[in-house]
Design a protein around this motif. Structure first.
Motif, short mmCIF file in Angstrom:
data_model
loop_
_atom_site.label_atom_id
_atom_site.label_comp_id
_atom_site.label_asym_id
_atom_site.label_seq_id
_atom_site.Cartn_x
_atom_site.Cartn_y
_atom_site.Cartn_z
N SER A 1 24.30 -5.06 5.11
CA SER A 1 24.49 -3.66 5.48
C SER A 1 23.14 -2.97 5.51
CB SER A 1 25.43 -2.97 4.48
OG SER A 1 24.78 -2.82 3.23
N PRO A 2 23.04 -1.76 6.05
CA PRO A 2 21.74 -1.08 6.16
C PRO A 2 20.99 -0.97 4.83
CG PRO A 2 23.35 0.04 7.51
CD PRO A 2 24.11 -1.00 6.74
N LYS A 3 21.70 -0.66 3.73
CA LYS A 3 21.01 -0.45 2.46
C LYS A 3 20.37 -1.74 1.93
CE LYS A 3 25.22 -1.02 -0.38
NZ LYS A 3 26.16 -0.32 -1.31
N VAL A 4 20.93 -2.90 2.29
CA VAL A 4 20.39 -4.17 1.83
C VAL A 4 19.21 -4.60 2.69
CG1 VAL A 4 20.90 -6.63 1.59
CG2 VAL A 4 22.53 -4.94 0.76
N LEU A 5 19.28 -4.38 3.99
CA LEU A 5 18.21 -4.81 4.89
C LEU A 5 17.02 -3.86 4.90
CD1 LEU A 5 20.30 -6.05 7.98
CD2 LEU A 5 19.36 -7.40 6.09
N LEU A 6 17.24 -2.61 4.51
CA LEU A 6 16.17 -1.59 4.56
C LEU A 6 14.89 -2.03 3.85
CD1 LEU A 6 15.21 1.28 5.29
CD2 LEU A 6 16.25 2.06 3.14
N PRO A 7 14.93 -2.43 2.57
CA PRO A 7 13.67 -2.77 1.89
C PRO A 7 12.98 -4.00 2.47
CG PRO A 7 15.54 -3.40 0.53
CD PRO A 7 16.09 -2.60 1.67
N ASN B 1 0.85 -1.20 0.00
CA ASN B 1 0.00 0.00 0.00
C ASN B 1 0.88 1.24 0.00
OD1 ASN B 1 -2.50 -1.41 0.15
ND2 ASN B 1 -2.19 -1.70 2.35
N PRO B 2 0.80 2.08 -1.04
CA PRO B 2 1.65 3.28 -1.10
C PRO B 2 1.12 4.40 -0.21
CG PRO B 2 0.22 3.19 -3.01
CD PRO B 2 -0.05 1.93 -2.24
N ASN B 3 1.98 5.41 -0.03
CA ASN B 3 1.62 6.65 0.67
C ASN B 3 1.22 6.43 2.12
OD1 ASN B 3 2.01 8.25 -1.72
ND2 ASN B 3 0.02 7.49 -2.46
N GLN B 4 1.71 5.33 2.72
CA GLN B 4 1.47 5.06 4.14
C GLN B 4 2.81 5.17 4.87
OE1 GLN B 4 -1.58 4.33 5.48
NE2 GLN B 4 -2.56 4.48 3.45
N PRO B 5 2.95 6.06 5.85
CA PRO B 5 4.23 6.18 6.55
C PRO B 5 4.57 4.91 7.33
CG PRO B 5 2.54 7.51 7.64
CD PRO B 5 1.94 7.01 6.36
N ILE B 6 5.80 4.45 7.17
CA ILE B 6 6.28 3.24 7.84
C ILE B 6 7.52 3.62 8.66
CG2 ILE B 6 7.29 0.94 7.46
CD1 ILE B 6 5.70 0.83 4.84
N TYR B 7 7.59 3.13 9.89
CA TYR B 7 8.70 3.50 10.78
C TYR B 7 9.60 2.29 11.01
CZ TYR B 7 6.07 7.77 11.56
OH TYR B 7 5.40 8.96 11.38
N ILE B 8 10.85 2.44 10.63
CA ILE B 8 11.83 1.36 10.73
C ILE B 8 12.88 1.74 11.77
CG2 ILE B 8 13.52 -0.05 9.49
CD1 ILE B 8 10.64 -0.34 8.47
N PRO B 9 12.98 0.99 12.88
CA PRO B 9 14.05 1.29 13.86
C PRO B 9 15.42 1.19 13.19
CG PRO B 9 12.45 -0.25 14.78
CD PRO B 9 12.13 -0.13 13.32
N VAL B 10 16.25 2.18 13.39
CA VAL B 10 17.58 2.20 12.77
C VAL B 10 18.37 0.96 13.18
CG1 VAL B 10 19.77 3.43 12.63
CG2 VAL B 10 17.62 4.71 12.61
N ARG B 11 18.27 0.56 14.43
CA ARG B 11 19.06 -0.56 14.92
C ARG B 11 18.69 -1.87 14.23
NH1 ARG B 11 16.01 -0.52 20.78
NH2 ARG B 11 14.11 -1.63 20.12
N SER B 12 17.48 -1.97 13.67
CA SER B 12 17.05 -3.21 13.03
C SER B 12 17.74 -3.45 11.69
CB SER B 12 15.53 -3.22 12.83
OG SER B 12 15.13 -2.29 11.83
#
Length: 633
Positions: free
Chosen positions: A418-424, A127-138
């Motif tokens: 690394s963060p860029k790989v785990l982010l999505p 679902n687009p345009n929905q804010p999602i919060y990702i803990p940095v440590r994750s």
């Protein structure tokens, strides 16, 4: 053939390779000795004691740390055609080449396993345009985003290129660090556009904030997914588009992780605390265990004792428990990092100071010096370690390089996560309502919550290098056994030579049919077949029809008997190599000559006598069998 224990099979491989090498050496020695006289020499007792001592050390090492299939194959490769340091240098070149060429394969593995982890079908939409919060440590499992890429000693952990909007590959790790330094300013607000995938389509906006949507305090990336051009927002397409916009594996980071595993140089430089070092070390132990899993389809594999376990078996909490030996090794690593040294157990526990600055500079050169290659960077960083020793570095170099080879797959995984790989992955999980990523606070949390992801990627990376090693071993064994084959066949016939050589060719072709290079039994069985064919041979006579297969025996061979004798000598610890001063082992030379003499006598004078079930009929229906005489082969 009954199913064999995996570790026993690899032991059998090593035994047969050593016997074959010794056979070739003694064969040359006998030829040389036949040209000149020499006095018999007794076996050097010091050498015998040293062999037993080395055997005890090897036993302790094997008990201390379980060997993986990759470990075993590296050691087998060092036993085959090449010698000592030359073998290791050759393997390093092969591994570096595999590292340089594995990005497309690893990208394919990553996307497949990311989709499996998210648990969506290829048609699942977000679902687009929905804010999602990702803990940095994750997503920042190694605290990369706390390190400034402008600091030279941490630049080696980031992308080579700077932040250039719209370029592919994009330096996303640097951008994520930049976002943290730009509290409250989103990617869109700063650059006037959303982050785009390789296709040019918008993917998301991202902003660093200090509370989530429920006003819970913390460090978060606020991500807002954007719709696709088609209006069909498939998760799989968005993932592929995102990963295609990145260089998912930065080689400078791989090398940095490799030398962090081996020396702890990054922890030494940054003064990392006990908890972080311990978390890193525990995660590495889990990776080692994953590399020790088998993926064989045959469920009957014997996994008793310390042999490999089957991937099909359930992995429970005990998989993540640490023995007293594990904890002692972790404590040792922490102490060594605080002292700034690396300890070589194989070299009498010699301590070598770690020159973190030189290691760092070697990797920096890869980033900033045009034409600098991966193998040069690795060699320069290795020299920075080895040159710190005071024994001219030869024994330490071999020990260090062997550890380096075995650690490359694990270094790739560290760099990959690394963060860029785990982010999505975390974004898409949250978009589907899963908050499992919120529970991740460390590497160990991550591997427990996402074990299948880690297991699949780690094991498949290991398989890339197992396949490379198998190819090398296959070629070396083919060369190694040629002399044995020729000697065995000289004692029979040229026809058998053609049969055996053709059979080797067939086996080498069949070996290519291994479907999954994570299989333990499939790989080791192929190697054993290559070795056994050299001394198994074929029978004589033409089948009638095939003589019920009982004639498939080659007869007695002095060469084969000698190889078997060498194996038996080695089992009880008798030395089979040249004497300490380099002269031939006269004991083995004498044994070989005796076996050849026995064979000559057998050929010239042996015979067999027997009775046939057919013969002369006597009154009363009794058959008087005929006497049969023949020749023993």
């Amino acid at each position: 053939m009954p199913t064999q224990d995996w570790n026993y099979s690899y032991g059998e491989v090593k035994s047969k390779i050593n016997a074959a090498k010794t056979y070739n050496q003694v064969r040359q020695d006998v030829a040389e000795l036949s040209k000149k006289k020499g006095d018999n020499e007794e076996v050097n007792s010091k050498q015998n004691r040293r062999s037993k001592s080395e055997a005890k050390k090897e036993k302790k090492r094997s008990q201390k740390k379980q060997k993986t299939q990759l470990d075993e194959l590296v050691e087998i490769a060092s036993l085959t055609n090449r010698k000592g340091a030359n073998t290791i240098e050759y393997l390093k070149k092969v591994f570096v080449r595999a590292l340089a060429n594995c990005k497309p394969k690893i990208t394919e593995i990553l996307i497949k396993e990311a989709i499996n982890t998210i648990g969506c079908s290829l048609d699942q939409e977000y679902n687009p345009n929905q804010p999602i919060y990702i803990p940095v440590r994750s997503i920042d499992l190694l605290s990369l985003l706390k390190k400034d890429p402008a600091d030279e000693k941490f630049a080696i952990l980031y992308e080579k290129q700077g932040i250039n909007i719209g370029t592919v590959p994009f330096a996303m790790n640097k951008e994520l660090y930049h976002r943290i330094q730009s509290l409250g300013t989103s990617y869109f607000n700063e650059y006037g556009q959303y982050y785009k995938g390789a296709s040019g389509q918008d993917l998301f906006d991202i902003e660093y904030v200090l509370q989530d949507g429920n006003n819970n305090p913390g460090q978060f990336f606020k991500v807002t997914l954007q719709p696709r051009f088609t209006g069909i927002n498939k998760i799989s397409e968005a993932l592929k588009d995102y990963y295609a916009s990145l260089d998912i594996l930065d080689f400078n980071n791989v090398i940095a992780m490799l030398f962090e595993i081996l020396t702890g140089f990054l922890s030494i430089q940054s003064g990392t605390g006990n908890l972080k070092i311990g978390d890193f070390s525990k995660f590495e132990i889990i990776l080692q265990r994953i590399l020790g899993l088998c993926f064989d389809s045959n469920k009957e594999i014997n996994v008793a004792g310390t042999s490999k376990t089957s991937e099909l078996d359930e992995v429970d909490e005990s998989f993540f428990e640490f023995t007293s030996v594990d904890l002692f090794q972790i404590e040792e690593r922490i102490n060594n990092i605080y002292q700034g040294v690396i300890v070589f157990e194989d070299c009498d526990n010699v301590e070598v100071p770690v020159n973190s600055e030189l290691i760092t500079q070697s990797i920096i050169d890869l980033i900033f010096i045009s034409g600098q290659t991966i193998d040069t960077a690795i060699e320069n960083a290795s020299s920075a370690v080895v040159n710190g020793s005071n024994d001219n570095g030869f024994g330490i170099k071999i020990s260090f390089d062997l550890s380096l080879l075995k650690s490359i797959p694990k270094a790739i995984l560290y760099a990959l996560f690394s963060p860029k790989v785990l982010l999505p992955i975390m974004i898409m999980l949250k978009s589907l309502g899963s908050s499992i990523g919120d529970l991740v606070k460390s590497l160990m949390d991550f591997v427990k919550k996402f074990f299948r992801l880690v297991m699949e990627i780690m094991s498949q990376i290991g398989a890339i290098f197992i396949q490379e090693l198998f190819t090398i071993i296959k070629k070396d064994i083919q060369n190694l056994i040629q002399a044995i084959i020729l000697d065995v066949t000289k004692e029979t016939s040229q026809t058998r030579l053609r049969i055996i050589l053709r059979l080797i060719e067939i086996i080498l072709t069949v070996a290519r049919l291994i479907k999954d290079w994570r299989e333990c039994k499939g790989v080791v069985d192929e190697i054993l077949q290559l070795l056994k064919i050299a001394i198994s041979g074929f029978g004589d006579t033409i089948p009638k029809p095939l003589l019920v297969a009982t004639k498939l025996l080659s007869g007695y061979s002095a060469s084969r008997a000698f190889v078997n004798s060498i194996e038996e000598y080695q089992k009880i610890g008798l030395p089979t190599g040249p004497m300490p001063d380099g002269t031939p082992n006269l004991g083995l030379a004498a044994l070989f000559s005796q076996l050849k003499a026995n064979k000559k006598e057998e050929d010239e004078n042996s015979k067999v006598e027997g009775l046939s079930g057919y013969g002369t009929w006597l009154p009363g229906g009794v058959v008087m069998p005929m006497n049969i005489s023949g020749k023993k082969l």
